[in-house]
Scaffold this active site. Sequence first.
Site, PDB file in Angstrom:
ATOM      1  N   ASP A  83     -26.718  31.132   0.847  1.00 18.50           N
ATOM      2  CA  ASP A  83     -26.679  31.967  -0.360  1.00 18.50           C
ATOM      3  C   ASP A  83     -28.211  32.745  -0.505  1.00 18.50           C
ATOM      4  O   ASP A  83     -28.615  32.324  -0.225  1.00 18.50           O
ATOM      5  CB  ASP A  83     -26.875  31.239  -1.524  1.00 18.50           C
ATOM      6  CG  ASP A  83     -25.372  30.499  -2.345  1.00 18.50           C
ATOM      7  OD1 ASP A  83     -24.701  30.376  -1.722  1.00 18.50           O
ATOM      8  OD2 ASP A  83     -25.327  30.064  -3.026  1.00 18.50           O
ATOM      9  N   LYS A 113     -23.111  35.858  -6.857  1.00 16.93           N
ATOM     10  CA  LYS A 113     -23.503  35.229  -7.139  1.00 16.93           C
ATOM     11  C   LYS A 113     -24.772  35.496  -8.498  1.00 16.93           C
ATOM     12  O   LYS A 113     -25.412  36.465  -7.824  1.00 16.93           O
ATOM     13  CB  LYS A 113     -24.589  34.696  -6.450  1.00 16.93           C
ATOM     14  CG  LYS A 113     -25.110  32.968  -7.083  1.00 16.93           C
ATOM     15  CD  LYS A 113     -25.305  32.127  -6.335  1.00 16.93           C
ATOM     16  CE  LYS A 113     -26.476  30.941  -6.435  1.00 16.93           C
ATOM     17  NZ  LYS A 113     -27.134  29.967  -6.018  1.00 16.93           N
ATOM     18  N   LYS A 165     -19.397  33.504  -8.022  1.00 15.08           N
ATOM     19  CA  LYS A 165     -20.310  32.158  -8.025  1.00 15.08           C
ATOM     20  C   LYS A 165     -20.459  32.601  -9.561  1.00 15.08           C
ATOM     21  O   LYS A 165     -21.705  33.640  -9.697  1.00 15.08           O
ATOM     22  CB  LYS A 165     -21.033  31.961  -6.888  1.00 15.08           C
ATOM     23  CG  LYS A 165     -21.931  30.368  -7.223  1.00 15.08           C
ATOM     24  CD  LYS A 165     -22.328  29.984  -5.935  1.00 15.08           C
ATOM     25  CE  LYS A 165     -23.272  28.902  -6.289  1.00 15.08           C
ATOM     26  NZ  LYS A 165     -23.892  28.127  -5.219  1.00 15.08           N
TER      27      LYS A 165
END
Length: 232
Positions: free
Chosen positions: A99, A163, A192
Site C-alpha cells: 500500500d 485506497k 479499499k
Amino acid sequence: MSAASAELTPQDLAGYIDHTLLKPEASEADILRLCSEAVQHRFKAVCVNPVWVKTAVKALRGSGVLTCAVAGFPLGATPTDVKVFEARGATLDGADEVDMVINIAAARANDRGALVEDIQAVAEAVHGSSSILKVIIETSLLTDEQKVLACESAVEAGADFVKTSTGFNGGGATAEDVALMRAAVGPVIGVKASGGVRTADDARAMIAAGATRIGASSGVAIVTGGSGAAGY
C-alpha cells in the site's frame, strides 16, 4: 445500504479485512498477536510496516492470510525512487501486497503526470514480484476533483486498488468517498476503505458503496461485535 451488503455475516466480512497495525511503537509481540488474530478469524491480510514483513510472513506461512506492507507511509512525500526501493524490499521480504501513499502535493496541484509517474514506477517494482499494489490517495486532504484525478492516475499507472486513507492525516473512510472512488475507477480495480472503520455496520456501509477491501485495526471487533479500537 444495499440488501446484499446488509446480509453479509461477520464471517463474510472477515474475507474483506486487512487486519492492520501501523503504529510506530508496535512490538514483535504485537505483530505476532495481529497475525494470530488474522489466522483465527480468517482475515484477508495483515498490514504492517516494512520492518515487520519477514515476521508476518513467517507467522502466516501456510495460513492463506496475505502479508501487506506500506511504502512512502504515511506522508507520501518521499522521492519516487525511495518508494520503489521500499516497495521492492518489502516484496523481496515476502509481502504479497504493498500500500503506497501518492504524492499528495501533486494531486493538490492537479499534476496528473507526476502522479502517474510516481505510481507507475512503484507498480512496476511491485508487479515484478507478482505482488499487488494499492494506492492511498488520502481523501481528507483532497477535493472531490482531486480525488477523482488521483484515482484516474492510479488506473492509468497500472495500480490494482485505490485506497482512501492512511489513518494518520486526519479524517478517514466515508461511504461518499468510496462511492466517488468506485465511480472514478469503474469496475477495473479494487477500492479499499481504510481509516475509522470500526464496526460491522461501518464495514457493510463501505462495501455497499463499492469497497472490495476494508483496512482496519478493529478487525476483531468488526467480526465479533466488540468495541472498536481507535486509530492504527
